[in-house]
Each structure stands twice: as C-alpha cells, then as structure tokens.
Write an enzyme that holds these catalytic residues in place. Structure first.
Site, PDB file in Angstrom:
ATOM      1  N   ARG A  58       0.831  -1.470   0.137  1.00  0.00           N
ATOM      2  CA  ARG A  58       0.084  -0.078   0.003  1.00  0.00           C
ATOM      3  C   ARG A  58       0.996   1.431  -0.012  1.00  0.00           C
ATOM      4  O   ARG A  58       1.701   1.246   1.041  1.00  0.00           O
ATOM      5  CB  ARG A  58      -0.790  -0.025   1.314  1.00  0.00           C
ATOM      6  CG  ARG A  58      -1.621   1.243   1.508  1.00  0.00           C
ATOM      7  CD  ARG A  58      -2.756   1.119   2.466  1.00  0.00           C
ATOM      8  NE  ARG A  58      -3.825   0.283   1.748  1.00  0.00           N
ATOM      9  CZ  ARG A  58      -4.881  -0.129   2.587  1.00  0.00           C
ATOM     10  NH1 ARG A  58      -5.105   0.058   3.867  1.00  0.00           N
ATOM     11  NH2 ARG A  58      -5.832  -0.966   2.033  1.00  0.00           N
ATOM     12  N   ASP A  89      14.197  10.623   1.042  1.00  0.00           N
ATOM     13  CA  ASP A  89      13.403   9.658   1.706  1.00  0.00           C
ATOM     14  C   ASP A  89      14.142   8.254   1.755  1.00  0.00           C
ATOM     15  O   ASP A  89      13.435   7.233   1.728  1.00  0.00           O
ATOM     16  CB  ASP A  89      12.007   9.445   1.321  1.00  0.00           C
ATOM     17  CG  ASP A  89      10.902   8.909   2.418  1.00  0.00           C
ATOM     18  OD1 ASP A  89      11.312   8.947   3.351  1.00  0.00           O
ATOM     19  OD2 ASP A  89       9.722   8.911   1.703  1.00  0.00           O
TER      20      ASP A  89
END
Ligand code: ADP
Length: 872
Positions: free
Chosen positions: A618, A732
């Site tokens: 997800r 990130d």
C-alpha cells in the site's frame, strides 16, 4: 399695621430681637457669597485672558497671509481679552459692594443695641414704680396693723381710766395719735405712688413704647432699603447681558461675520498659483518578469488553471460591487428628489429656502452630488476591472487553461534531454547493450514492438467529413509522410477509424499531465489530444504547439457533436481530422494549425495492457499490485493512484515515474511505463520479488549474515552513488523505501520526494518529514543535498544491522531531534562490525561537509566486503 401697635408685647419684643439677629446672619452669608463671586469672577477674568493669549498664539506663517478667518480670529481673541478686563472690573466692584454690606451690617448691629437699651430704659421706670406701689402697699398694711393695735389699746385704757385722764392714758393716746398720723401719711404716699404708676404705665404703653417701636420700624426699613440697593449693585456687576458685554459680543459677531468663504483663499490662490498637475503614471515594472518568459505578461491578466477560479470569484465580487454602486446611486437620487428618479440621474433642489435652510440645503446638495460622484467613480473603476477580467476570460475561450505552475519544467527538460537521448540511443542500437535496462530487454524480446502496437503509423484519412479540396489533398500527401516523434519503426500510417474508441488513437494521450504534453510538442504544428479532469468533469483537450503551447477544450454541442470554432462533427476523431486537413486555425485568435500528430511515447502504456493480479503493498497514493503485461506476459509491479485524488496529487504521483524514467542502474528500481490513458493512472515498474527491505529484514532477522547485511549496504551505496552522480536527491532513503530481490540485492525505490537538484530548499513547510531519517540541516533549515541522503544512509545501515528495528525507539520525533542536536547518536546495533558502525557515525556528522560522499562510502563498504571474503 406697624410695629408700634402690633409688636408691643414682651414676646414680640423678643421676636424682634431674634429677627434682627437672623438678619445679621443672613447679611454675613451674603457677604461671604458676594466675596466668593468676586473671587470667581477675578479668576475667570484671569483664565479668559489666558484663553485670549492662547488664541493669539496663531501661526503667523506666510501660508495664512490674507486669511480673513485668521484676521477675524485675532479680533475675536482681542474682544475676549476685553471681556476678561470687564469681568475683572466687575469683580473689583463687587468687592466694593461687599464693603458696603459690611458697613450696613455694623449699622444694623448698632441700631439693634440702641433699640434694646431704649426699650430697657423705658421699661425700667415702669418696673420701678410697680415695685414702689407694692412696697408702699406693704408699708401701708404694716402701719395699718400698728394703728389698729394702738387704737385698741387706747380704747381699752380710755374705758378703763375713770377720769379719762392720767399719764398712762396720755401716753397711750400719744402713741395712738402717732400711729394714726403714720398711717395717714403712708396712705397718702400709697395713693400718690399708685397715681404716679398709673401715669407712667399709661405713658409707657401709649407713648413711649409705640414711639420706640415706630422708630425701630423706620430704622429697619431704611436698612432694608440700603440692603436692597447693595444687592442691586451686586446683581448689576454680575449681569452678563449688560451693555458692555453686549457691545463686546456685537463686535465679536461683526468680526466673525467678516469671514467670507469666497474671499478667504483669494490671496493664497494668487500667491500659489500653478498650472494643473500632470497625471501620475502607473506602469507595470517590466523588470519584474524579465526572468519569467512567457507565463506572466506585463499589464495583462494571467488566466491559467491556478488563477481561473480566483478570477471568476473576483469577477463575481466586482460585478456585485458595480451593482451595489448603481443601486446606491439610484437610491440617493430618489431620496433627494423626493422619491422620483430623474432621467439623467441628477439631483434637483427640494426647494427648501429658509435662511438657514438655503445654506444647509446647498451644503447637503453639494455633499450629495460629491457622494454621487464618488459612487460614479467607484462604479467606473470597478466596471473597468470587470471588463478587464471578462476580456481575459473570454480570450481563453475554448482554449484549455494553461498550467500556471512550472515547478517540474527543469525536470522535464532534463527528461527531454536524457530520456529522449536514451530513446535515440535505443533506436541506434538495434541490439541490446548492457546498461540500457529493461526497455532494451523488452525491445529485444519484441515487447516494445507489441507495446507500441500501431505506433508511428500515419494519420490516414479514411473518410473525411468534408470533401477534400486540392489543398487538403496536397496536405494529405504531407500527412502521409509525417513522422511521429516517438516512432522508431519506419513510416507507417496512422489510420483513422470513427469506430474505435478515442483512447485507442495513437495521438490520444489520456490523462497525461500537461507538463508532459508540453514536453512532447516541440515544433509549431505538433499536436496531440488528451483528457483532463476539471471539477470532476472529463474534458477532451487538443494541445498544439503554436507560438508556445495552446490547449483547446473540445466543445460539446447540444446535439452531442464536437467542435471548436468551426462546424460540429459527430466524433472527436472527425473533428481533429477536419482541423488537420482544412489547415484552418483551431481558433481565429490563436491561429494554431495542426501539422503533425504526436503519438504516445513508449512509456505511455495502454491501461488495457495491464492485468492487475494481487495487491502486494500500500503506497501513499494507492495500492501496489503485482501485475502482468498482456503483451509481453512480463510480471511487473504496478502502483495505482486513487481516482479520487485531486489533480495536484496525481501530478505528484506521476513525478516518481518522470524521475525514474531517466535512471538505469541495477540498484535503482526500474520504470517500465506509465498508464495515463484512463483512470486509474498507474506506474508500471519492475517487480522486485522480495518486496520492501524493512519487511524483509524483520522477517529474516535470524537468517541474515554480516556478509549479507554488508552486501545490502553496498547495493544501497551503489544505487545512491549513481543518484548522486545524476544530481538526484532522494530525500526519503530508508529501509521501508528500498526493495530487495530474491538474491538479497537491494534496489532504491520510492522516488516520490526526490528532487533533481544539487541543493533543494524546502520553503512550503515540512509536512510528513521522516524526522528520524532526516539530516539536521534539512530539518532545521530545509536545506537538502546529497549529503542529507548520506545521513539517511547511515540510518539505513543501522536499520540493516539492527534487522529492521525502529531508530531512536522509545523517542518521539521531537525528542530524537532534540537529542541529535545536542550530539546524541544511536549506539551500534548488536553484532555490527566496528568499521561499519564507524561509517554510520561518519554519515551522522553534524557538519554535512564532514560526511563522506556515496562514492567514498561505496569504496569503504566494498573494501570491507572484499577483506571479509578474502579472510574466508
Ligand atoms: P509509495 O511510494 O506510494 O509510498 P511504495 O513505493 O512505498 O509506495 O510502495 C508500497 C509498497 O509496495 C512497498 O513497501 C512494497 O512492499 C511494494 N512495492 C512497491 N514497489 C514495488 C516493486 N517494484 N516490486 C515489489 N514490491 C513493490
């Protein structure tokens, strides 16, 4: 009835005395009060003098020369000073009045004393006689008793004495005779004293007392007269309506009356006479937009997707304001004209003509016409803005709104250069060469051929809606020679069929973001068709390169036909063909002519080619699926973007695809393509079978060797070294954003936050920042460089050696940040080789410049692995 008859009694006498005492007290009170008034008036006079002096301290500057109002004011102040003097004089007179009252009071006091003495005197004589009468009577009684006793004795002796003689008898007789004589004398004295008393009493009552009272009355009345005069005088000196004051007031009225508005500025105007001012020039400062070519134009409203709603709202507001102004004007006119609006909208007099009324009527007319003028100006100003906005909005017409934000342009430019070159490279390399990655792989397998089925074929008219003119026929020829930019498979023609769905047309690019579209259209006449979702409504847009980029929304007629400015057609394909063949501009204003259809790029996969199999993760924008490409049977990973997300988010979603397009490295996850023909938009990537590194570490914590962990670190360093060389800052980097394949090879993924810049400064807040992975300078100053990625890489190493632990566990983000700022660094995870921990610490150097670059990191890790391998 006077004092003489009415006030004779003792009680009345005493009352008169009391009354005089009271009058004296009253007089004292009056005296004090008049004294106070005199003092007050004196003080007022002093204050008034000060007022006048203050008033005379006026500006004697040149500007006021010739001013009647100044002159009047000076005279007014002089008169005020006169008034002050008069007040002072009157106050002094009041003091004199006060003295008079003092004298009167003294006289009154004396008169009261005299009256009391006189009254006592006449009363004393009467009282004395009254006492005499009483005394005489008492004496009378005493002598009477003596007489009676001696008489009795004599009679007794007389009767007893036979010879009626004898010495004894003579003696008794003698005594009796003396007593008799005494009695008679006393009797006479008593009679005389009574008579006198009667006379005195009568005189007291009828002559002396009335006389005294009458005199007293006249004295008191004369005092009252004096008293009245004094009071009159006092009042006179306090009379503000006295002639003196009236004269002053009259003079004040006269000087103020001399102010003449029409003459007031005569001298001033004469002195400062100048010619009318030149209008102020407001000009758009062109230097502001020097560096922003195209987007913003001087003195021209910018209508784009960022501003259109705002402009519409502003238009609505302004139209409301115009209406408001108009209504106010109407109301004002109606009000002034007694409810009857006048044709020319002017204000007419209501006829009031009392002397005051004329002026105030004139004033109010003047004011109203001024207000009316102000409203008219306001209306005009607002109307001007309304017209400007309307004009700007109309200008856009059926053109799709241009994108106002070009924050991806550099990126796109990069891509044009890198991505396109790659393609050319691929084209020139008919055989695959190592390093060209999955696309070459696909091409080698013929996958791309299939993927690009139909690609590069010419736009071939099967049936045109209008008979082809010679001109259009010649154009047809050119059309057939047209080379779509992305086609690499020779000159095939694109066929046009009105039967197949629009999204099957090669020149239809689906929901490809505008930034991408702009990148594809390079030469005047290049065009493509795409779809855009605006306010949840789908719109088909024709994008054309023509003096920049123009975007035209296909208009739908009531009958369900499609058109631009020209005739309507039953299908969009026919409409596009018409525009192409007729060589007519899409809109007169734009002059844009369609010359060369641009077909979908190899990256633009058909949504229908992707079969989603199972969800494997997800993501931030939607689910991630394992999927299969129908055409190649290749297993892939597909990131989907939720349809409900706003455009801006969709653009962000595609950003990852845009960045990944350019990279080809075994430790960077590969992009296969994007699907933007339909919703949901998708990013198709190589499937990395081990999934997320973080999950992998946690699941395999027992079976991981130091060697494997170091290998993972080296893979990640290799990928990052590659990114650093491409000036890409990942921003990130973390285990959760790395993927691992079945051979434990790590691939850097999740480029959603990446930026292609040497240094990237975040200015719009730091939402959703992975605090525990982010370098202090990025957290504190929003400054990102590859050295920030190095810091994150240190954390990634720590995650790898701690086998998926959470960094700074037990600390909140802010606590961790605080501690890092004070020098704290995480301890080494269990079983971490000392050199690897040392490397971690180097990556966490507070000073970014002291951190190693990825090149160095890679070399260190590689050397350690080599050493380890050799030792075995
Ligand atoms: P987002 O960038 O939207 O947050 P991620 O890249 O983090 O999405 O992906 C979410 C999850 O989907 C990952 O943790 C991973 O498990 C899985 N995933 C993503 N890309 C791939 C891929 N190429 N191969 C296999 N799994 C993947």
């Amino acid at each position: 009835m006077g004092f003489s008859s009415a006030l004779q009694s003792r009680a009345a006498h005493e009352a008169l005395i009391v009354r005089q005492d009271a009058e004296l007290r009253l007089m004292e009170t009056m005296k004090r009060s008049i004294q106070m008034k005199a003092k007050c008036d004196k003080e007022y006079a002093i204050s008034l003098t000060a007022v006048a002096q203050q008033g005379l301290k006026i500006d004697r500057a040149d500007e006021m020369q010739g001013s009647l109002i100044t002159k009047s004011w000076r005279s007014y102040m002089d008169e005020l000073d006169q008034q002050a003097k008069q007040f002072k004089f009157n106050a002094e007179q009041l003091e004199v009045v006060c003295d008079k009252l003092t004298h009167l009071s003294q006289d009154k006091r004396k008169a009261r004393k005299a009256y009391q003495e006189e009254h006592a005197k006449i009363a004393a004589r009467l009282n004395h006689l009254t006492d005499e009468v009483v005394r005489k009577k008492t004496e009378y009684q005493k002598h009477l008793e003596g007489y009676k006793a001696l008489r009795t004795r004599f009679e007794e002796h007389y009767i007893k004495a036979p010879s009626r003689s004898g010495r004894k008898l003579d003696d008794v007789r003698d005594k009796y005779q003396k007593a008799c004589r005494k009695l008679h004398l006393t009797h006479n004295e008593y009679v005389l004293s009574i008579t006198e008393a009667i006379e005195v009493e009568k005189d007291f009552r009828t002559v002396l007392l009335p006389g005294l009272l009458e005199h007293q009355q006249s004295v008191q009345e004369s005092f009252i007269l004096l008293w009245r005069n004094i009071l009159q005088e006092a009042a006179q000196y306090g009379d503000l309506t006295a002639d003196k004051y009236k004269e002053i007031q009259k003079r004040i009225d006269t000087v103020i009356g001399a102010i003449n508005p029409t003459e007031e500025y005569g001298e001033f105007t004469e002195k400062h006479k100048t010619s009318p001012t030149t209008p102020l020039l407001f000009q758009f400062d062109e230097t502001l937009i020097e560096d922003i070519p195209g987007k913003l134009q001087s003195s021209t409203l910018t209508v784009d997707n960022l501003t259109v709603d705002w402009l519409r709202n502003r238009l609505q507001e302004l139209e409301g304001a115009v209406k408001d102004c108009q209504e106010k004007q109407l109301k004002m006119i109606e009000h002034v004209n007694g409810g009857s609006p006048v044709a020319n909208g002017s204000i007419i007099s209501n006829g009031s003509n009392t002397s005051n009324g004329i002026q105030s009527n004139k004033d109010s007319q003047c004011r109203q016409s001024k207000d009316l003028n102000a409203l008219r100006c306001q209306e005009k100003q607002k109307q001007k803005l309304v017209d400007m906005i309307k004009c700007a909005l109309n200008e856009v017409g059926c053109e799709e709104l241009p994108s106002g934000c070009d924050d991806h342009l550099t990126l796109e430019q990069n891509f044009i250069e890198n991505g396109y070159n790659n393609e050319q490279q691929q084209r020139s390399n008919s055989t695959s060469s190592p390093g060209l990655g999955i696309m070459n792989e696909l091409m080698r397998r013929g996958g791309v051929l299939t993927l690009l089925r139909g690609r590069g074929r010419h736009f071939k008219r099967k049936s045109t809606p209008q008979p082809a003119t010679p001109m259009t026929r010649s154009r047809q020829g050119r059309f057939n020679k047209m080379q779509p930019r992305s086609q690499s498979l020779g000159s095939l023609s694109i066929s046009l069929s009105t039967n197949r769905p629009l999204y099957e047309e090669e020149w239809f690019h689906g929901v490809l973001p505008r930034e991408e579209v702009v990148r594809l259209l390079n030469n005047d006449g290049d065009f493509l068709v795409r779809e855009t979702i605006r306010n949840e409504e789908s719109q088909i847009v024709l994008s054309v390169c023509w003096n920049g980029h123009k975007h035209f929304i296909v208009q739908t007629t009531g009958e369900g036909n499609f058109r631009f400015e020209g005739p309507p057609f039953a299908s969009i394909q026919e409409l596009i063909m018409h525009q192409y063949h007729s060589e007519l501009p899409v809109t007169v204003k734009s002059g844009s002519i369609l010359r060369r259809p641009i077909c979908r790029e190899r990256w633009e996969l058909s949504n229908d080619d992707v079969v989603l199999l199972e969800r494997i993760g997800r993501g931030n924008f939607g689910d991630v699926y394992k999927a299969k490409l129908k055409s190649t049977k290749l297993d892939v990973a597909v990131k989907t973007c939720r349809m409900t997300l706003p455009d801006e988010q969709k653009r962000k979603f595609l950003q990852e695809g845009r960045i990944l397009k350019q990279y080809d490295h075994p430790n960077i996850v590969k992009l296969i393509g994007i699907c933007v023909q339909k919703q949901p938009i998708m990013i198709v990537m190589e499937l990395v079978l081990g999934g997320s590194l973080l999950t992998y570490l946690r699941k395999n914590s027992n079976g991981l060797s130091n060697r494997q962990q170091m290998g993972m670190c080296r893979d990640a360093a290799a990928g990052m070294r590659y990114l650093e060389s491409k000036n890409c800052i990942h921003r990130d980097l973390a285990a959760r954003n790395c993927l691992v394949d079945l051979e434990h090879s790590v691939k850097i993924s999740d480029f959603g936050m990446s930026r292609e810049e040497e240094e990237y400064i975040v200015s719009d807040g730091m939402k959703q920042i992975p605090v525990k992975w982010t370098a202090p300078e990025a957290l504190n100053f929003g400054k990102y460089t590859s050295l920030c990625d190095v810091w994150s890489y240190g954390i990634l190493m720590w995650e790898i050696f701690s086998k998926g632990d959470t960094p700074y566990s037990g600390m909140s983000n802010s606590r961790a940040r605080e501690r890092i700022d004070t020098g704290y660094r995480m301890p080494t995870p269990e079983n971490t080789p000392a050199e690897m921990y040392r490397l971690m610490l180097k990556c966490w150097a507070a000073d970014a410049e002291s951190r190693p670059h990825f090149d160095e990191i890679y070399n260190v890790v590689d050397a350690l692995i080599l050493r380890l391998d050799n030792s075995h």
